[in-house]
Design a protein around this motif. Structure first.
Motif, PDB file in Angstrom:
ATOM      1  N   ARG A  60     -72.048 -33.132 -55.033  1.00  0.00           N
ATOM      2  CA  ARG A  60     -72.128 -33.384 -56.464  1.00  0.00           C
ATOM      3  C   ARG A  60     -73.416 -32.861 -57.082  1.00  0.00           C
ATOM      4  NH1 ARG A  60     -70.392 -38.997 -55.468  1.00  0.00           N
ATOM      5  NH2 ARG A  60     -72.501 -39.574 -55.984  1.00  0.00           N
ATOM      6  N   LYS A  61     -74.304 -32.331 -56.294  1.00  0.00           N
ATOM      7  CA  LYS A  61     -75.591 -31.857 -56.813  1.00  0.00           C
ATOM      8  C   LYS A  61     -75.757 -30.383 -56.488  1.00  0.00           C
ATOM      9  CE  LYS A  61     -78.532 -35.589 -57.673  1.00  0.00           C
ATOM     10  NZ  LYS A  61     -79.912 -35.889 -57.853  1.00  0.00           N
ATOM     11  N   ASN A  62     -76.538 -29.720 -57.304  1.00  0.00           N
ATOM     12  CA  ASN A  62     -76.849 -28.317 -57.052  1.00  0.00           C
ATOM     13  C   ASN A  62     -78.070 -28.217 -56.153  1.00  0.00           C
ATOM     14  OD1 ASN A  62     -74.785 -27.384 -58.669  1.00  0.00           O
ATOM     15  ND2 ASN A  62     -76.025 -27.479 -60.517  1.00  0.00           N
ATOM     16  N   SER A  63     -77.926 -28.585 -54.920  1.00  0.00           N
ATOM     17  CA  SER A  63     -79.026 -28.539 -53.971  1.00  0.00           C
ATOM     18  C   SER A  63     -78.557 -27.807 -52.722  1.00  0.00           C
ATOM     19  CB  SER A  63     -79.459 -29.961 -53.624  1.00  0.00           C
ATOM     20  OG  SER A  63     -80.552 -29.950 -52.771  1.00  0.00           O
ATOM     21  N   SER A  64     -79.427 -26.986 -52.170  1.00  0.00           N
ATOM     22  CA  SER A  64     -79.095 -26.243 -50.964  1.00  0.00           C
ATOM     23  C   SER A  64     -78.941 -27.202 -49.791  1.00  0.00           C
ATOM     24  CB  SER A  64     -80.208 -25.239 -50.666  1.00  0.00           C
ATOM     25  OG  SER A  64     -80.029 -24.692 -49.387  1.00  0.00           O
ATOM     26  N   VAL A  65     -77.949 -26.979 -48.969  1.00  0.00           N
ATOM     27  CA  VAL A  65     -77.748 -27.840 -47.806  1.00  0.00           C
ATOM     28  C   VAL A  65     -78.375 -27.250 -46.544  1.00  0.00           C
ATOM     29  CG1 VAL A  65     -75.662 -28.938 -48.682  1.00  0.00           C
ATOM     30  CG2 VAL A  65     -75.456 -26.866 -47.346  1.00  0.00           C
ATOM     31  N   ASP A  66     -79.144 -26.177 -46.695  1.00  0.00           N
ATOM     32  CA  ASP A  66     -79.755 -25.530 -45.532  1.00  0.00           C
ATOM     33  C   ASP A  66     -80.700 -26.452 -44.775  1.00  0.00           C
ATOM     34  OD1 ASP A  66     -78.381 -23.238 -46.133  1.00  0.00           O
ATOM     35  OD2 ASP A  66     -80.036 -22.334 -47.228  1.00  0.00           O
ATOM     36  N   ASN A  67     -81.436 -27.284 -45.495  1.00  0.00           N
ATOM     37  CA  ASN A  67     -82.432 -28.140 -44.861  1.00  0.00           C
ATOM     38  C   ASN A  67     -82.046 -29.606 -44.898  1.00  0.00           C
ATOM     39  OD1 ASN A  67     -84.241 -25.971 -44.274  1.00  0.00           O
ATOM     40  ND2 ASN A  67     -84.712 -25.915 -46.438  1.00  0.00           N
ATOM     41  N   LYS A  68     -80.763 -29.871 -45.066  1.00  0.00           N
ATOM     42  CA  LYS A  68     -80.269 -31.240 -45.107  1.00  0.00           C
ATOM     43  C   LYS A  68     -80.497 -31.896 -43.749  1.00  0.00           C
ATOM     44  CE  LYS A  68     -75.880 -31.744 -44.827  1.00  0.00           C
ATOM     45  NZ  LYS A  68     -75.253 -32.489 -43.796  1.00  0.00           N
ATOM     46  N   PRO A  69     -81.025 -33.122 -43.734  1.00  0.00           N
ATOM     47  CA  PRO A  69     -81.261 -33.787 -42.453  1.00  0.00           C
ATOM     48  C   PRO A  69     -79.963 -34.260 -41.801  1.00  0.00           C
ATOM     49  CG  PRO A  69     -81.860 -35.228 -44.258  1.00  0.00           C
ATOM     50  CD  PRO A  69     -81.497 -33.911 -44.869  1.00  0.00           C
ATOM     51  N   TRP A 118     -86.127 -31.563 -48.740  1.00  0.00           N
ATOM     52  CA  TRP A 118     -84.749 -31.593 -49.217  1.00  0.00           C
ATOM     53  C   TRP A 118     -84.411 -32.967 -49.795  1.00  0.00           C
ATOM     54  CZ3 TRP A 118     -80.185 -34.166 -48.626  1.00  0.00           C
ATOM     55  CH2 TRP A 118     -79.033 -33.521 -49.084  1.00  0.00           C
ATOM     56  N   ILE A 119     -84.782 -34.029 -49.085  1.00  0.00           N
ATOM     57  CA  ILE A 119     -84.509 -35.388 -49.556  1.00  0.00           C
ATOM     58  C   ILE A 119     -85.228 -35.642 -50.876  1.00  0.00           C
ATOM     59  CG2 ILE A 119     -85.018 -37.829 -49.087  1.00  0.00           C
ATOM     60  CD1 ILE A 119     -82.577 -36.926 -47.588  1.00  0.00           C
ATOM     61  N   GLU A 120     -86.492 -35.253 -50.955  1.00  0.00           N
ATOM     62  CA  GLU A 120     -87.259 -35.456 -52.187  1.00  0.00           C
ATOM     63  C   GLU A 120     -86.619 -34.730 -53.357  1.00  0.00           C
ATOM     64  OE1 GLU A 120     -91.730 -36.117 -50.365  1.00  0.00           O
ATOM     65  OE2 GLU A 120     -91.191 -34.149 -51.150  1.00  0.00           O
ATOM     66  N   GLU A 121     -86.153 -33.509 -53.121  1.00  0.00           N
ATOM     67  CA  GLU A 121     -85.509 -32.746 -54.184  1.00  0.00           C
ATOM     68  C   GLU A 121     -84.163 -33.349 -54.543  1.00  0.00           C
ATOM     69  OE1 GLU A 121     -83.448 -28.400 -54.900  1.00  0.00           O
ATOM     70  OE2 GLU A 121     -84.956 -28.578 -53.339  1.00  0.00           O
TER      71      GLU A 121
END
Length: 161
Positions: A60-69, A118-121
């Motif tokens: 649901r967000k425009n965030s890259s999942v490359d660095n998702k924990p 990533w979490i902070e963003e």
């Protein structure tokens, strides 16, 4: 040798064509077609409450999942950890982390700096996780030891709501 290689290449091309034809026929006969949503705004306000529970918040967000924990689909049978024992995590942030699939101290302890960024963003907590040293606190808490802050939470000296 060249004759064998040319026969192999010819067979591969024929197999690819047959595969594409079969895929086309199966797709055509399935009846369903892909219709992208005309709504390009990915904010939470445009998703009704029923779909909020069924859609993974990562999409649901425009965030890259490359660095998702590393995430889990649900907490372990022993139950989830009280993430509010980590300084900077209140009940709202804990709920957001749980929605993402982060339930345990060892998950946070395993984060890299990029995971932390990533979490902070993603949660719009600019600098909060690093400033409050979530990873270091989680490493202590996962061993069963307590931090000064976690002891204050346990004693009710800190309001985490």
């Amino acid at each position: 040798m060249i004759e064998t290689a040319s026969l192999i290449v010819t067979n591969l091309i024929i197999a690819a064509l047959i595969g594409m034809i079969i895929g086309y026929l199966i797709g055509k006969n399935s009846g369903g077609t892909y219709k992208p949503s005309k709504n390009t705004d990915n904010t939470d306000e445009n998703i009704d409450s029923k779909s909020k529970s069924s859609v993974n918040p990562i999409f649901r967000k425009n965030s890259s999942v490359d660095n998702k924990p590393l995430i889990l689909s649900s907490p372990r049978p022993s139950g989830k950890d009280n993430l509010t024992k980590i300084k900077g995590i209140d009940l709202k942030v804990e709920k957001d982390l749980n929605k993402l699939g982060i339930f345990h101290f060892n998950q946070i302890a395993a984060w890299s700096n990029k995971n932390c960024d990533w979490i902070e963003e993603f949660l719009s907590l600019q600098g909060c996780a690093k400033k409050n040293q979530w990873i270091e606190q989680a490493k202590i808490l996962e061993t069963g030891k307590e931090t000064v802050y976690s002891q204050k939470v346990e004693n009710g000296e800190v309001d985490v709501s």
